[in-house]
Design a protein around this motif. Structure first.
Motif, PDB file in Angstrom:
ATOM      1  N   LEU A 104       0.779  -1.245   0.000  1.00  0.00           N
ATOM      2  CA  LEU A 104       0.000   0.000   0.000  1.00  0.00           C
ATOM      3  C   LEU A 104       0.808   1.292   0.000  1.00  0.00           C
ATOM      4  CD1 LEU A 104      -3.135  -0.851   2.130  1.00  0.00           C
ATOM      5  CD2 LEU A 104      -2.802  -0.962  -0.339  1.00  0.00           C
ATOM      6  N   ASP A 105       2.095   1.220   0.218  1.00  0.00           N
ATOM      7  CA  ASP A 105       2.968   2.387   0.098  1.00  0.00           C
ATOM      8  C   ASP A 105       2.364   3.631   0.736  1.00  0.00           C
ATOM      9  OD1 ASP A 105       4.711   0.735  -1.295  1.00  0.00           O
ATOM     10  OD2 ASP A 105       4.007   1.390  -3.244  1.00  0.00           O
ATOM     11  N   LYS A 125      -7.901   0.048  10.199  1.00  0.00           N
ATOM     12  CA  LYS A 125      -7.521  -1.112  11.011  1.00  0.00           C
ATOM     13  C   LYS A 125      -6.349  -0.736  11.924  1.00  0.00           C
ATOM     14  CE  LYS A 125     -10.412  -4.141   9.514  1.00  0.00           C
ATOM     15  NZ  LYS A 125     -11.479  -4.534  10.437  1.00  0.00           N
ATOM     16  N   PRO A 126      -6.572   0.165  12.898  1.00  0.00           N
ATOM     17  CA  PRO A 126      -5.470   0.626  13.745  1.00  0.00           C
ATOM     18  C   PRO A 126      -4.855  -0.482  14.604  1.00  0.00           C
ATOM     19  CG  PRO A 126      -7.573   1.376  14.618  1.00  0.00           C
ATOM     20  CD  PRO A 126      -7.848   0.771  13.271  1.00  0.00           C
ATOM     21  N   ASP A 132      -1.144   4.638   5.633  1.00  0.00           N
ATOM     22  CA  ASP A 132      -1.768   5.433   6.707  1.00  0.00           C
ATOM     23  C   ASP A 132      -3.287   5.327   6.663  1.00  0.00           C
ATOM     24  OD1 ASP A 132       0.679   6.229   7.660  1.00  0.00           O
ATOM     25  OD2 ASP A 132       0.634   8.196   6.685  1.00  0.00           O
ATOM     26  N   THR A 133      -3.853   5.325   5.463  1.00  0.00           N
ATOM     27  CA  THR A 133      -5.306   5.186   5.327  1.00  0.00           C
ATOM     28  C   THR A 133      -5.755   3.820   5.825  1.00  0.00           C
ATOM     29  OG1 THR A 133      -5.290   6.686   3.438  1.00  0.00           O
ATOM     30  CG2 THR A 133      -7.240   5.285   3.700  1.00  0.00           C
TER      31      THR A 133
END
Length: 113
Positions: free
Chosen positions: A80-81, A91-92, A85-86
């Motif tokens: 996801l590069d 999914k923290p 962060d998104t």
């Protein structure tokens, strides 16, 4: 996800991520390999595929949701590069998980470019 792929292309893409365990995330990892490494994804509107998704109480097997999230975490870290962060906002809990060693997956990605 249900997909079809030629055996030689599947082998070129490195097969499944052996660090993923159980159910979940494998189809997304495979999709990113195809999409980001020179393959193509085709939608075949006339195809007929059946898929039965059972409710948790009707499954013949248990699905460990934490393991599914861990599998998706492995996929996200590798593919996801700038969008990692998104993913982590959604999914923290992945930030606190040991997702295992993904160095082979990173090397495979570099090799496939």
């Amino acid at each position: 996800g249900i997909f079809a792929i030629r055996k030689d292309w599947w082998e070129t893409l490195g097969l499944y991520d052996h660090g993923m365990v159980g159910w979940g995330g494998d189809q997304t990892d495979a999709t990113f390999k195809v999409w980001r490494c020179g393959g193509q994804i085709e939608i075949v509107p006339c195809s007929r595929v059946g898929h039965l998704f059972r409710t948790p109480q009707d499954r013949p097997y248990d699905v460990d949701v934490g393991q599914v999230v861990k599998n998706y975490g492995r996929m996200a870290v590798v593919w996801l590069d700038d969008h990692l962060d998104t993913f982590l906002k959604v999914k923290p809990e992945v930030q606190d998980m040991d997702i295992g060693d993904v160095s082979k997956s990173h090397k495979l990605r570099e090799h496939l470019k």
